[in-house]
Write an enzyme that holds these catalytic residues in place. Sequence first.
Site, short mmCIF file in Angstrom:
data_model
loop_
_atom_site.label_atom_id
_atom_site.label_comp_id
_atom_site.label_asym_id
_atom_site.label_seq_id
_atom_site.Cartn_x
_atom_site.Cartn_y
_atom_site.Cartn_z
N TYR A 30 0.85 -1.18 0.00
CA TYR A 30 0.00 0.00 0.00
C TYR A 30 0.89 1.24 0.00
O TYR A 30 2.03 1.21 0.46
CB TYR A 30 -0.91 0.05 1.23
CG TYR A 30 -2.01 -0.98 1.23
CD1 TYR A 30 -3.20 -0.76 0.54
CD2 TYR A 30 -1.86 -2.19 1.92
CE1 TYR A 30 -4.22 -1.72 0.55
CE2 TYR A 30 -2.87 -3.14 1.92
CZ TYR A 30 -4.04 -2.90 1.22
OH TYR A 30 -5.03 -3.84 1.22
N THR A 31 0.33 2.33 -0.49
CA THR A 31 1.02 3.62 -0.46
C THR A 31 0.18 4.61 0.35
O THR A 31 -1.00 4.79 0.06
CB THR A 31 1.21 4.19 -1.88
OG1 THR A 31 1.97 3.26 -2.65
CG2 THR A 31 1.95 5.52 -1.83
N CYS A 43 0.08 2.05 -13.94
CA CYS A 43 -0.20 0.84 -13.19
C CYS A 43 -1.58 0.33 -13.56
O CYS A 43 -2.37 1.05 -14.17
CB CYS A 43 -0.11 1.09 -11.69
SG CYS A 43 -1.53 2.00 -11.03
#
Length: 270
Positions: free
Chosen positions: A98-99, A244
């Site tokens: 996760y970011t 992405c």
Amino acid sequence: MESLQSHKAEMISIAVALLAIGAGTAYYFYITTKKPKGCLDPENFKEFKLVKHTQLSHNVAKFKFALPTPTSVLGLPIGQHMSCRGKDSLGEEVIKPYTPTTLDSDLGYFELVIKMYPQGRMSHHFREMCEGDYLAVKGPKGRFKYQPNQVRAFGMLAGVTRAILENPNDKTNVHLIYANVTYEDILLKEELDDLANNFPNRFSVYYVLNQPPQGWDGGMGFVSKEMIQTHCPPAAADVQILRCGPPPMNKAMAAHLEALGYTSQMQFQF
């Protein structure tokens, strides 16, 4: 393994974001003259306490985690992510990247905005978390490592936008294509719209929906070559596009970019 259906839903709903940004160093590198040591450990998981849970929609929530001190920084370089560890509905360990939506300029805490799916393994863990619980995190991770002034222009993911715009030394222009399935799937729309209003000469966002509501005036369907041509900078040796999404999406985007003159060196796939 998650079911194919839930995996597909999760991947399709990932925002396809192409940001055109000009020369300049990201805000992360300017927050202090001497960068403080971050709290993350790339080799070992460390636990952080959940201090606030905010439900944003029926399947999206924001999780705020405390760092050890009010002046601590997470220590996550721009363009990188971290691994989060939890347990699925069967009690089996699951690890997923996760970011955070916060930056190292946000002292003492970090936040994750999570979309949770019925069959998602890590989604189950986040759904079950209560304030006071701890999340195991390890990082930084990622193949992309940003270096100041490595190119004149980037195509980046939406999470980097705030870091660029809030840096007074960065004169970057940002043009974002943000694609989702439905209107409800658009994460952080209010924050993005605020950035567009606050930085009208430097930031614009173009939303694309596969299933738009009646009266929708944004893009419709999938991100097309024409959308990229209209809302992103033309190909150049000092321009790079970061993208992405699921394999079919990345394949289609690569074909569009190649047709518009973007070489493989101008593209980076997460």
